[in-house]
Scaffold this active site. Structure first.
Site, mmCIF file in Angstrom:
data_model
loop_
_atom_site.group_PDB
_atom_site.id
_atom_site.type_symbol
_atom_site.label_atom_id
_atom_site.label_comp_id
_atom_site.label_asym_id
_atom_site.label_seq_id
_atom_site.Cartn_x
_atom_site.Cartn_y
_atom_site.Cartn_z
ATOM 1 N N CYS A 63 14.628 2.812 -3.659
ATOM 2 C CA CYS A 63 13.841 3.289 -4.089
ATOM 3 C C CYS A 63 13.039 3.834 -2.646
ATOM 4 C CB CYS A 63 12.816 2.007 -3.760
ATOM 5 S SG CYS A 63 12.864 0.421 -2.768
ATOM 6 N N CYS A 73 0.586 -1.858 -0.070
ATOM 7 C CA CYS A 73 -0.042 -0.291 -0.092
ATOM 8 C C CYS A 73 1.188 1.107 -0.124
ATOM 9 C CB CYS A 73 -0.983 0.066 1.274
ATOM 10 S SG CYS A 73 -2.319 -0.417 1.064
#
Ligand code: ZN
Length: 362
Positions: free
Chosen positions: A320, A174
């Protein structure tokens, strides 16, 4: 109590029931709130995280005053406020193959509000072993899914549908993919509804049916599910009869074998103007939202074709959002002959947390 399907007897059943909520996040929040409000006698909560501001759009159990607190403590306080008569049992731990069986053994129904594959497979398997219904929910961007896995009640289990987890890093969570805050509210509320129906023994449960919800089109679709006789857990000759070390199974643990640098190390290297290349493997829209100066953007999907833009001999640091995709990138680069390549632990999220609060959290 005034509904004939419930009555004082049904309310007493709810009072005697014991429900375990795995996770107190987006799905666990509405589920636990409604279960407590309905008068479930004992509510167990499993979580180990802290309340994070960037999750509050969906984790409505917690408030801004709780940011930085343990989610379990914040959840307990809020649920006690809703209904002080509920016995709330806190399991402050990661749900693992070591503790899963014991935790689940104390409950009648499990509501799986987890957001990751190791936990999902583990809660499924342990519920099958213990013959307890596992009320499943998952959300992704605008799509939600929910069902009740209960082979002992005639339906399939999670593994009948998905015998093996997807390859590590291939499915964003999510935090990486984003999710409409209302969506887990809807799905988690349906999970609470199913748990209450199972306890009362009324209506038709979602056993054997998967409810799929598209929040953009505002459509519910229903799929029939069948138990797979060859299922490794609930099939006729099961091959999995014990909880597995799911972290390895799902490839999460393998990220620990990747060499890492901390956000502090990176800060030092930047300040000392050391010679290295910093690579951001997120998507362009993420890079636009928040970035670290001097990072070169090469989205993970393009990396194999764009390795020639990088210097194999130079020290390389990859980041990331939180460290999963970059771990995969490090593997790709190592296989391609990069000798000195490191993963930034915790990604840009930790950079923003610990080093530079001007970099927005998302
Ligand atoms: Zn199965």
């Amino acid at each position: 109590m005034i509904m004939p399907e419930v009555g004082p007897e049904g309310q007493q059943r709810l009072n005697e029931a014991r429900v375990l909520c795995i996770g107190t996040g987006g799905l666990g929040s509405p589920a636990a709130l409604y279960l407590a409000a309905a008068g479930i006698g004992t509510l167990g909560l499993v979580d180990f995280d802290d309340v994070d501001l960037s999750n509050l759009q969906r984790q409505i159990l917690h408030g801004t005053k709780d940011v930085g607190r343990k989610k379990l403590e914040s959840a307990r306080d809020r649920l006690r406020d809703v209904n002080p008569n509920v016995a709330i049992q806190l399991h402050e731990a990661r749900f693992t193959s070591q503790n899963a069986r014991e935790i689940v053994s104390g409950y009648d129904v499990v509501v799986d509000g987890s957001d990751n594959f190791p936990t999902r497979y583990l809660s499924n398997d342990v519920c099958v072993f213990a013959k307890k219904p596992n009320v499943y929910g998952s959300v992704f961007r605008f799509d939600g899914q929910t069902t009740v896995f209960a082979p002992h009640l005639g339906g399939p289990c999670y593994r009948c549908l998905f015998p093996e987890p997807p390859p590590p890093g291939s499915v964003p969570n999510c935090a990486q993919a984003g999710v409409l805050g209302v969506l887990p509210g809807i799905v988690g509320t349906i999970q609470a509804n199913e748990a209450i129906k199972l306890i009362l023994g009324v209506g038709e449960s979602l056993v054997g049916r998967l409810l799929y919800f598209d929040a953009l089109k505002m459509k519910f679709r229903e799929f029939k599910l069948r138990r797979d006789p060859r299922c490794p857990v609930c099939g006729d000759s099961p091959t999995i009869t014990e909880p597995i070390d799911y972290d390895q199974f799902c490839g999460v643990a393998s990220t620990t074998a990747i060499p890492t640098v901390s956000v502090r190390d990176l800060k030092q290297k930047l300040e000392a103007r050391e010679d290295f290349q910093l690579v951001d493997v997120r998507e362009p829209f993420e890079h636009e939202l928040a970035s670290i100066d001097s990072a070169k953007l090469i989205p993970l999907g393009e990396l194999p074709d764009r390795l020639k833009e990088l210097d194999r001999e130079r020290l390389t640091i990859v980041h990331c959002h939180s460290g999963q995709r970059s771990a995969q990138a490090v593997r790709i680069m190592r296989d391609a002959g990069f000798a000195k390549v490191f993963n930034l632990e915790g990604g840009i999220a930790r950079w923003s947390d610990e080093i530079d609060s001007d970099v927005p959290q998302y």
